[in-house]
Design an enzyme around this catalytic site. Sequence first.
Site, PDB file in Angstrom:
ATOM      1  N   LYS A  54     -80.078 -40.874 -42.713  1.00  0.00           N
ATOM      2  CA  LYS A  54     -79.381 -40.423 -43.927  1.00  0.00           C
ATOM      3  C   LYS A  54     -79.688 -38.945 -44.156  1.00  0.00           C
ATOM      4  O   LYS A  54     -78.778 -38.138 -44.362  1.00  0.00           O
ATOM      5  CB  LYS A  54     -79.841 -41.235 -45.149  1.00  0.00           C
ATOM      6  CG  LYS A  54     -79.289 -42.653 -45.178  1.00  0.00           C
ATOM      7  CD  LYS A  54     -79.951 -43.509 -46.250  1.00  0.00           C
ATOM      8  CE  LYS A  54     -79.533 -44.967 -46.110  1.00  0.00           C
ATOM      9  NZ  LYS A  54     -80.264 -45.880 -46.975  1.00  0.00           N
ATOM     10  N   GLN A  98     -84.972 -47.035 -51.093  1.00  0.00           N
ATOM     11  CA  GLN A  98     -84.716 -47.756 -49.845  1.00  0.00           C
ATOM     12  C   GLN A  98     -85.258 -49.183 -49.947  1.00  0.00           C
ATOM     13  O   GLN A  98     -86.412 -49.391 -50.309  1.00  0.00           O
ATOM     14  CB  GLN A  98     -85.380 -46.994 -48.678  1.00  0.00           C
ATOM     15  CG  GLN A  98     -85.096 -47.586 -47.311  1.00  0.00           C
ATOM     16  CD  GLN A  98     -83.616 -47.539 -46.921  1.00  0.00           C
ATOM     17  OE1 GLN A  98     -82.919 -46.558 -47.157  1.00  0.00           O
ATOM     18  NE2 GLN A  98     -83.141 -48.619 -46.326  1.00  0.00           N
ATOM     19  N   ASP A 121     -75.982 -45.665 -54.574  1.00  0.00           N
ATOM     20  CA  ASP A 121     -75.904 -46.875 -53.750  1.00  0.00           C
ATOM     21  C   ASP A 121     -74.973 -47.913 -54.392  1.00  0.00           C
ATOM     22  O   ASP A 121     -74.565 -48.867 -53.736  1.00  0.00           O
ATOM     23  CB  ASP A 121     -77.305 -47.500 -53.620  1.00  0.00           C
ATOM     24  CG  ASP A 121     -77.905 -47.325 -52.234  1.00  0.00           C
ATOM     25  OD1 ASP A 121     -77.136 -47.017 -51.294  1.00  0.00           O
ATOM     26  OD2 ASP A 121     -79.121 -47.518 -52.084  1.00  0.00           O
TER      27      ASP A 121
END
Length: 293
Positions: A54, A98, A121
């Site tokens: 990412k 994460q 997200d």
Amino acid sequence: MIDTRLLSGRDVSQAVYTALHHQIRSLKSKGITPSLAVILVGDDPSSKVYVKSKSRQFEKMGLRSETILLPEATSEAGLISFIEELNQDSTFHGVLVQLPLPRQIRSEKVIRAIAPKKDVDGFHPENLGLLTTGQSCFIPCTPKGILKILSHFNISTKGQHIVVLGRSNIVGRPISILLSSKNNNGNGTVTLCHSGTSDLKTYTRQADILIVALGVPKMITRSFIKKGAVIVDVGIHRLPNNFEKGYEIVGDVDQQSVEGKASAITPVPGGVGLMTIAMLVENTVEAAEIQSH
Ligand code: NDP
């Protein structure tokens, strides 16, 4: 035998990046660099790989991504207060934690702590509620990437029987809602299957489009699918082997086995995974745009 078309995520993600360049330039001309804070708790090796890819893509696009490493023993309260600080920090437009998190931390509590306007997200219940009711929101990156792949390759979902395997909050559940929504990217008839489904094949064999997000390597083989089906393989696994690299990356679908029967399939690697990252970049640029007004 059908010639099975590969729905590569490479071209689609490149098209997304090209389209974003102009918007990024315009934000930068106003002194705004879209910025993402990524929090990684503990030492999970797969998570480290995901976070690295990412941040590499953010760097390539001239965007800012900062990874904050926290120890495995971090408490839930400690993590939440850290997120609250990032929510207040106007130099970050997106905040991402994460997953998975260590056992002592409840991911649903942590996700709720992220400010919805920074939830790039798209996992916060506010964003998922907006998605469910067809309103503008941050769409979770993997489902959004799947929609982009289907539309890029002109695969119409309208009136199709779409079978989704897996009901997680990050993939299966949101993609099933999006594909059944009344809009151009949806309008499908969706069946959502999970571990409580008896006789999975009854459903998978009826699918015009099969979305596979099970987390079980190579589980879906030729006998599961209908001739001519379009398959989206979300799964990603690193399986050890005896070749030079010592491992191979595979999906939830046994790609060799369905070749010649499926009309199209997303490859693993090089399919949905690339789109997930592209959509994270897109959502972060969108967050910066919204917060600039
Ligand atoms: P989860 O483990 O959260 O969910 C898996 C789902 O599949 C659950 O709903 C589970 O049912 C169901 N399931 C598992 N085994 C079976 C079975 N034998 N029969 C029927 N249903 C079953 O996984 P995720 O949704 O997070 O991820 C799925 C896969 O996608 C993983 O391989 C993951 O690594 C990958 N992934 C890839 C991404 C990418 O960018 N390419 C992004 C995110 C995930 P139940 O609910 O009953 O437990």
